[in-house]
Design an enzyme around this catalytic site. Structure first.
Site, PDB file in Angstrom:
ATOM      1  N   GLU A   1       1.435  -9.143  11.420  1.00 60.89           N
ATOM      2  CA  GLU A   1       1.174  -8.648  10.114  1.00 60.89           C
ATOM      3  C   GLU A   1       2.426  -8.694   9.347  1.00 60.89           C
ATOM      4  O   GLU A   1       2.621  -9.002   8.338  1.00 60.89           O
ATOM      5  CB  GLU A   1       0.232  -7.468  10.039  1.00 60.89           C
ATOM      6  CG  GLU A   1      -0.045  -7.072   8.722  1.00 60.89           C
ATOM      7  CD  GLU A   1      -0.927  -5.591   8.776  1.00 60.89           C
ATOM      8  OE1 GLU A   1      -1.040  -5.094   9.770  1.00 60.89           O
ATOM      9  OE2 GLU A   1      -1.526  -5.332   7.573  1.00 60.89           O
TER      10      GLU A   1
ATOM     11  N   ASP B   1       0.884  -1.292   0.130  1.00 57.86           N
ATOM     12  CA  ASP B   1      -0.182   0.020  -0.044  1.00 57.86           C
ATOM     13  C   ASP B   1       0.719   1.273  -0.158  1.00 57.86           C
ATOM     14  O   ASP B   1       0.713   2.061  -0.723  1.00 57.86           O
ATOM     15  CB  ASP B   1      -1.038  -0.093   1.185  1.00 57.86           C
ATOM     16  CG  ASP B   1      -1.769  -1.282   1.287  1.00 57.86           C
ATOM     17  OD1 ASP B   1      -1.593  -2.271   0.572  1.00 57.86           O
ATOM     18  OD2 ASP B   1      -2.744  -1.084   2.086  1.00 57.86           O
TER      19      ASP B   1
END
Ligand code: GLC
Length: 426
Positions: free
Chosen positions: A395, A165
Site C-alpha cells: 500500500e 486519512d
C-alpha cells in the site's frame, strides 16, 4: 537479467489486478478494503489500460454508475456487503442503490479519462462521449457544493475525503470534533494490518463522529459544507480538481462542447488566482486551511508538491518547493514522504504521516515533468521502481528503509508499476 526481473514483476502486477478484479470493479486489496474505492479505481484504470483498453474504461464507468442525481460521486461503492469491513453500508445509511458512502474523494477520474483517450485515440471517443456528462456533473458538484470561499478551492468535510486519512494536517481540526456521542464500534482493519501502521483509536472516534454528523442530516451536502464539524480546504483535492478541470476542458473541446468549455475555463481562472490563498509563506509551500478555526495548517506534505500537477504557483513559489524536495532528498532514501521528514510528527511507517505512496509519486512526477523538472520526475519514478522491485506491491513504503507498509497485493501500486514506475526501455 534486468528484463527478466522486470517481466516477473510485470506478471505479478498483472496477477494482482486480475485477482482483485471483481468483474467490472477492482478492490484496493482483499480483506482490508473489500469494495470499490473512488480514486483507487481511477489509478487502477491506468494499470488495466496497459493490457486491456476496454476493461480500463469499465473501471471508471462502474464507479460513475454509482453517481447520485446531483453529480456527487461517493468515495466507496458497496456493490456487495462484506462484514470484514468497518464502517460498512449499515453505518453510512445513505439509502442508495448500490449502497455507497456519503463522502467523496479526490477527482482524478477526468485526468485519467484524458490520458486513456490520448493513448488510445479515436477508438476511445465513444467512451469519452459517454463519460463526459458524468464527469462534468461531478466537477460541477464540487464547484457548487464545496467552493465555500468562492475562490475555486475545495472544501473537505471528512479526512477520508482527502484520501490522506490520518495526515498530520487534520490533527488540529479533528481535535475540535465532539466525540461524546460516538456509538460503540469495532474496528476490522487492525485484524489485517499492524496497529502501528494504522490511524489511532482517537482518530477513529473522530472519523466516526464526523460520519454520524453527516448521517444525522441525511447526507445533505450543502448543510455539511456549511456547518459540519470538520471543514478544511484541502490542498490535495484543490490541486487535483484544478488539474482535472484542465483535462476535462481538453475533452470538452474535443467533443465540441463549447459552452461547457467556456464554463470550465472560468473555473480554471478562478482557481488559478484563488490558490494563492493557500500559500503559507512561513512553511514555503501551499498548505491546507482549517475553515472552522480560520487558520492555515502549517504542514509540508506530499500533497503540497501537487502544485506542479495543477500548473499552479509563481516561479519563486515553485523554487521554494524544489528547495524542499532537495532538502528532503538529503534525509529520506526514497521520495516523496507523505510528511516532511523534519517535522516532529513525522512517523515513517504510520500511513499518511510519513510513508511514500506510489500514486502520489506518479501525480507529483507528472507535474514536475510538465513544469520543466525532468530530473526530479525521473528521480521519483526510479525511487518508486526501486521500492516496488525491492519489497513488492504494498500500500505504501517507509521512506527511510523501503519496508512495505499497510496492505499487500495492492491494486493501485500494481497499476502504477504497469503504467509508470517500471523502466520502459528494455
Ligand atoms: C485508505 C487511503 C485512501 C484509499 C483507501 C483505499 O483509506 O487513505 O486514500 O483510497 O484506503 O485504498
Amino acid at each position: 537479467m534486468k528484463a527478466a526481473v522486470t517481466n516477473d514483476l510485470d506478471r505479478r502486477a498483472l496477477a494482482i489486478l486480475k485477482a482483485n478484479d471483481q468483474g467490472g470493479y477492482t478492490v484496493p486489496t482483499h480483506g482490508l478494503y473489500p469494495f470499490q474505492w473512488n480514486w483507487d479505481s481511477a489509478f487502477v484504470a491506468l494499470g488495466f489500460a496497459s493490457f486491456d483498453a476496454e476493461r480500463a474504461w469499465r473501471e471508471i464507468e462502474t464507479l460513475l454508475a454509482a453517481q447520485w442525481e446531483d453529480g456527487f460521486v461517493p468515495h466507496i461503492v458497496f456493490w456487495k456487503d462484506d462484514s470484514g469491513y468497518f464502517p460498512g453500508p449499515s453505518v453510512w445509511r445513505t439509502r442508495r442503490h448500490p449502497a455507497t458512502s456519503g463522502i467523496t474523494q479526490p477527482p482524478v477520474a477526468a485526468s485519467v479519462a484524458r490520458w486513456l483517450y490520448e493513448a488510445q485515440g479515436e477508438a476511445a471517443l465513444v467512451q469519452v462521449r459517454r463519460l463526459f456528462p458524468k464527469l462534468l456533473a461531478w466537477h460541477r458538484w464540487f464547484h457548487e457544493c464545496r467552493d465555500t470561499l468562492g475562490k475555486g478551492l475545495v472544501l473537505a468535510t471528512h479526512p477520508w475525503e482527502t484520501g490522506r486519512d490520518n495526515s498530520a494536517e487534520w490533527d488540529r481540526p479533528m481535535s475540535a470534533v465532539d466525540i461524546s456521542r460516538v456509538e460503540p464500534y469495532e474496528r476490522r482493519d487492525l485484524m489485517k494490518v499492524d496497529a502501528d501502521m494504522r490511524p489511532t483509536k482517537e482518530n477513529y472516534d473522530r472519523y466516526l463522529a464526523i460520519l454520524q454528523w453527516g448521517r444525522d442530516c441525511a447526507w445533505d451536502h450543502r448543510a455539511i459544507a456549511r456547518e459540519g464539524p470538520f471543514r478544511v480546504v484541502d490542498i490535495g483535492m484543490t490541486t487535483i480538481l484544478l488539474r482535472a478541470d484542465r483535462d476535462l476542458l481538453v475533452l470538452a473541446e474535443l467533443l465540441g462542447e463549447m459552452e461547457h468549455a467556456d464554463y470550465l475555463r472560468k473555473r480554471i481562472s478562478l482557481a488559478e488566482a484563488g490558490i494563492a490563498f493557500l500559500w503559507n509563506d512561513d512553511v514555503g509551500a501551499f498548505c491546507s486551511y482549517d475553515l472552522v478555526a480560520g487558520q492555515s495548517l502549517p504542514y509540508l506534505t506530499s500533497a503540497s508538491f501537487l502544485a506542479f500537477f495543477a500548473g499552479a504557483g509563481s516561479a519563486s513559489e515553485r523554487a521554494r518547493l524544489i528547495a524542499h524536495l532537495e532538502r528532503i532528498s538529503g534525509k529520506a532514501r526514497y521520495l516523496v514522504p507523505s510528511l516532511d521528514v523534519d517535522h516532529p510528527d513525522f512517523d515513517p511507517i504510520r500511513y499518511w504521516r510519513g510513508p511514500v505512496w506510489a500514486m502520489v509519486n506518479f501525480l507529483v512526477a507528472r507535474g514536475l515533468m510538465e513544469a520543466g523538472y525532468p530530473d526530479w520526475a525521473e528521480r521519483l519514478r526510479r525511487d518508486t521502481e526501486t521500492l516496488i522491485a525491492g519489497t513488492g506491491f504494498f500500500e505504501a513504503y517507509c521512506p527511510l528503509t523501503g519496508r512495505g507498509t499497510g496492505g499487500d497485493a495492492f491494486s493501485w501500486t500494481a497499476a502504477m508499476w504497469l503504467h509508470w514506475a517500471r523502466e520502459k526501455n528494455q
